[in-house]
Design an enzyme around this catalytic site. Structure first.
Site, PDB file in Angstrom:
ATOM      1  N   LYS A  22     -15.112  -0.733  24.534  1.00  0.00           N
ATOM      2  CA  LYS A  22     -16.745  -0.920  24.266  1.00  0.00           C
ATOM      3  C   LYS A  22     -16.783  -1.217  22.555  1.00  0.00           C
ATOM      4  O   LYS A  22     -17.701  -1.847  22.330  1.00  0.00           O
ATOM      5  CB  LYS A  22     -17.113   0.537  24.494  1.00  0.00           C
ATOM      6  CG  LYS A  22     -18.443   0.745  23.890  1.00  0.00           C
ATOM      7  CD  LYS A  22     -18.963   2.172  24.224  1.00  0.00           C
ATOM      8  CE  LYS A  22     -18.532   3.275  23.331  1.00  0.00           C
ATOM      9  NZ  LYS A  22     -19.132   3.588  22.175  1.00  0.00           N
ATOM     10  N   ASN A  23     -16.176  -0.304  21.625  1.00  0.00           N
ATOM     11  CA  ASN A  23     -16.502  -0.582  20.382  1.00  0.00           C
ATOM     12  C   ASN A  23     -15.807  -2.027  19.852  1.00  0.00           C
ATOM     13  O   ASN A  23     -16.163  -2.007  18.652  1.00  0.00           O
ATOM     14  CB  ASN A  23     -15.613   0.585  19.705  1.00  0.00           C
ATOM     15  CG  ASN A  23     -16.516   1.874  20.031  1.00  0.00           C
ATOM     16  OD1 ASN A  23     -17.411   1.622  20.516  1.00  0.00           O
ATOM     17  ND2 ASN A  23     -15.906   3.136  19.603  1.00  0.00           N
ATOM     18  N   ARG A  94     -26.974   2.882  18.972  1.00  0.00           N
ATOM     19  CA  ARG A  94     -26.705   2.987  17.235  1.00  0.00           C
ATOM     20  C   ARG A  94     -25.938   1.304  17.007  1.00  0.00           C
ATOM     21  O   ARG A  94     -26.513   0.906  15.932  1.00  0.00           O
ATOM     22  CB  ARG A  94     -25.728   3.934  16.822  1.00  0.00           C
ATOM     23  CG  ARG A  94     -26.384   5.313  17.128  1.00  0.00           C
ATOM     24  CD  ARG A  94     -25.436   6.300  16.287  1.00  0.00           C
ATOM     25  NE  ARG A  94     -25.047   5.499  15.199  1.00  0.00           N
ATOM     26  CZ  ARG A  94     -25.715   5.391  14.230  1.00  0.00           C
ATOM     27  NH1 ARG A  94     -27.067   5.900  13.794  1.00  0.00           N
ATOM     28  NH2 ARG A  94     -25.205   4.915  13.008  1.00  0.00           N
ATOM     29  N   CYS A 118     -27.831  11.226  15.687  1.00  0.00           N
ATOM     30  CA  CYS A 118     -27.416  11.466  17.213  1.00  0.00           C
ATOM     31  C   CYS A 118     -26.776  12.795  17.225  1.00  0.00           C
ATOM     32  O   CYS A 118     -26.591  13.523  16.289  1.00  0.00           O
ATOM     33  CB  CYS A 118     -26.585  10.345  17.578  1.00  0.00           C
ATOM     34  SG  CYS A 118     -24.780  10.398  17.527  1.00  0.00           S
ATOM     35  N   ARG A 123     -25.406  10.271  10.929  1.00  0.00           N
ATOM     36  CA  ARG A 123     -25.091   8.745  11.072  1.00  0.00           C
ATOM     37  C   ARG A 123     -25.796   7.900  10.128  1.00  0.00           C
ATOM     38  O   ARG A 123     -26.600   7.057  10.402  1.00  0.00           O
ATOM     39  CB  ARG A 123     -25.063   8.398  12.371  1.00  0.00           C
ATOM     40  CG  ARG A 123     -24.713   9.284  13.654  1.00  0.00           C
ATOM     41  CD  ARG A 123     -23.214   9.251  13.815  1.00  0.00           C
ATOM     42  NE  ARG A 123     -22.590   7.965  14.106  1.00  0.00           N
ATOM     43  CZ  ARG A 123     -22.256   7.373  15.576  1.00  0.00           C
ATOM     44  NH1 ARG A 123     -22.647   8.137  16.457  1.00  0.00           N
ATOM     45  NH2 ARG A 123     -21.756   6.352  15.575  1.00  0.00           N
ATOM     46  N   ASP A 308     -12.663   9.824  18.176  1.00  0.00           N
ATOM     47  CA  ASP A 308     -13.194   9.491  19.564  1.00  0.00           C
ATOM     48  C   ASP A 308     -12.229  10.163  20.624  1.00  0.00           C
ATOM     49  O   ASP A 308     -12.576  10.063  21.735  1.00  0.00           O
ATOM     50  CB  ASP A 308     -13.300   8.368  19.745  1.00  0.00           C
ATOM     51  CG  ASP A 308     -14.450   7.729  18.983  1.00  0.00           C
ATOM     52  OD1 ASP A 308     -14.592   6.496  18.862  1.00  0.00           O
ATOM     53  OD2 ASP A 308     -15.222   8.425  18.292  1.00  0.00           O
ATOM     54  N   ILE A 330     -14.598  13.388  10.381  1.00  0.00           N
ATOM     55  CA  ILE A 330     -15.339  11.949  10.567  1.00  0.00           C
ATOM     56  C   ILE A 330     -16.943  12.575  10.657  1.00  0.00           C
ATOM     57  O   ILE A 330     -17.808  11.941  10.070  1.00  0.00           O
ATOM     58  CB  ILE A 330     -14.921  11.099  11.523  1.00  0.00           C
ATOM     59  CG1 ILE A 330     -13.571  11.067  11.242  1.00  0.00           C
ATOM     60  CG2 ILE A 330     -15.787   9.823  11.323  1.00  0.00           C
ATOM     61  CD1 ILE A 330     -13.013  10.106  10.252  1.00  0.00           C
ATOM     62  N   ARG A 400     -22.017   5.306  29.611  1.00  0.00           N
ATOM     63  CA  ARG A 400     -22.227   4.473  28.335  1.00  0.00           C
ATOM     64  C   ARG A 400     -20.833   3.939  27.812  1.00  0.00           C
ATOM     65  O   ARG A 400     -20.725   2.832  27.385  1.00  0.00           O
ATOM     66  CB  ARG A 400     -22.771   5.231  27.176  1.00  0.00           C
ATOM     67  CG  ARG A 400     -24.210   5.494  27.090  1.00  0.00           C
ATOM     68  CD  ARG A 400     -24.590   6.202  25.781  1.00  0.00           C
ATOM     69  NE  ARG A 400     -23.947   5.320  25.010  1.00  0.00           N
ATOM     70  CZ  ARG A 400     -23.617   5.812  23.763  1.00  0.00           C
ATOM     71  NH1 ARG A 400     -23.366   7.113  23.611  1.00  0.00           N
ATOM     72  NH2 ARG A 400     -23.090   5.030  22.902  1.00  0.00           N
TER      73      ARG A 400
END
Ligand code: EPZ
Length: 422
Positions: A22-23, A94, A118, A123, A308, A330, A400
């Protein structure tokens, strides 16, 4: 709204295919704005975020064709019909803020809604804006939008990042590909997604050196051309499915899995007792007999432990034989899964950015609420071993970033199903 029901059902066995990342794919899609030729992406995951970003890009004039049952995306930004990315679209995702760099570099102007905060944190985007200003853009914040302009084009510069931000590195790197002269990004993000973006830009004709290291050097070119690029495997989906057999028992082979994408995570998994083997088709994770060992982790930029995977790791530590300490460095608010795990009988104490987890012998199923993407999957993982039924609500968060998770887990023996909402 859909929800997911999970019932503890014993050991998992079988194979799970790992989807494209995804990223990575989100940033490759934004890179299509840099050229008037087609960019074709393969090994594309089928995720809600891809559809949301497609809406943003189409609003700018990019034509997008989904081929091969959504596995291939053909993007064509021959002509940009608008330079404005609207709040109503950007607020849903985002990552769409990363259209700013490519659009500014290509068109000399970009108006992009500020993404806002978020669930996991404020962010901020100050480093993105600082980087583009260093490349010679004029930046103005007006009515919740970033107005960026560089009518004469961007100019290469040195960009020292105060933190190895993934998004800021990627926005700056894409913009610098079409800037006049040389750009050097210092303290750059080294994430595999960022390296994959650089590989795609190079395939489009960009001149980039050092991607994957702390210093990235970009020699600007006049224009970029089309390309075809495969999306790398999703290391966060992979890590998630490495934890599943550790919690439920058993052995699972992850098709397309690659250890080089998650070095420190794999080490921590082995410390917890996981047997990890590379196979012809990917990698296998096996839960040996005996308890899960407690392990302390601190989240860090790559190659450190990925934030993550922190929530998923916490779910595993809930069943460990002892106390583990998880430090989140983070994001300032990334323990939203802890109160939900407590509802399932876990023992977790959170103080600021530190969570202390005392393992328990058993947890119980409960109604729980998903608050963000990774928190939601940690609740599903805990449900694989909890006694009774766990109902995870608001799973739109999950969709998502995870493709057909209930099908992938039930294929290896999990008792899991989706309940369609009204
Ligand atoms: C990317 O977000 C990922 N998202 C995130 O994954 C991931 O958690 C994060 O990198 C870190 O690995 C995508 O790629 C779409 P950052 P990004 O810029 O780019 C602060 C998931 O679950 N910061 O590295 O937004 C920021 O607030 C998601 O898939 C500033 O202060 O992450 C954060 O605390 C969640 N100013 C920290 O830096 C800036 O200008 C890291 O952010 C930029 C960032």
């Amino acid at each position: 709204m859909d929800s997911i029901l999970v019932r503890g059902n014993g050991a998992l066995n079988g194979q799970i295919p790992i989807a494209g990342a995804k990223n990575t794919v989100l940033k490759l899609m934004c890179a299509a704005l840099l050229t008037d030729e087609p960019l074709t992406l393969t090994n594309v995951p089928r995720l809600a975020d891809i559809r949301t970003l497609s809406d943003v890009l189409e609003s700018l004039g990019c034509e997008i064709a989904q081929l091969a049952n959504g596995r291939v995306l053909a993007l064509n930004a021959t002509q940009l019909t608008s330079h404005k990315a609207d709040y109503d679209l950007v607020r849903k995702l985002r990552a769409s803020f990363n259209v700013l760099g490519p659009m500014l570099a290509r068109a000399g102007e970009a108006i992009v809604s500020m993404p806002g905060g978020c669930a996991i944190g404020a962010r901020a985007v100050d480093m993105h804006l600082d980087a583009l200003e260093r490349l010679g853009a004029t930046i103005e914040l007006k009515d919740g939008y970033v107005h960026a302009s560089a009518p004469k084009g961007l100019k290469g510069a040195e960009i020292p990042l105060r933190f190895a931000s993934v998004g800021a590195t990627e926005n700056a790197m894409t913009a610098a590909t079409l800037a006049k002269g040389t750009t050097v990004i210092k303290n750059a993000a080294r994430e595999p997604d960022t390296k994959a973006l650089a590989d795609c830009l190079i395939a489009m004709g960009a001149q980039i050196e050092g991607a994957g290291t702390e210093t990235i050097t970009i020699q600007g070119v006049d224009s970029l051309h089309g390309a075809t690029q495969a999306v790398i495997p999703d290391r966060i989906e992979m890590g998630t499915f490495m934890i599943a057999p550790m919690i439920a028992g058993g052995s699972v082979e992850l098709l397309g899995g690659r250890l080089d994408l998650i070095p420190s995570f794999a080490e921590k998994m082995q410390e917890a007792g996981a047997i990890i083997e590379e196979t012809k088709l990917g990698l296998r994770v096996t839960k040996p007999d005996g308890p899960i060992k407690p392990v302390n982790v601190t989240t860090e930029p790559f190659p450190g432990f990925p934030t993550d995977l922190q929530a998923q790791f916490m779910a595993m530590m809930c069943f460990a034989d002892g106390v583990s300490v998880l430090e989140e460095t983070i994001f300032e608010n990334r323990f939203m899964h802890a109160p939900e795990l407590l509802r399932m009988g876990a023992h977790v104490e959170v103080h600021g950015g530190t969570a202390t987890v005392t393992g328990v012998d058993k947890m119980n199923g409960a109604q729980v609420m998903a608050t963000d993407l990774r928190a939601s999957v940690s609740l599903i993982l805990a449900g694989l071993r909890a006694e009774g039924e766990t109902q995870v609500n608001r799973v739109y968060h999950l969709d998502r970033g995870y493709e057909r998770i209930e099908e992938k887990l039930s294929a290896v023996g999990a008792n899991i199903e989706r309940v369609k909402g009204s």
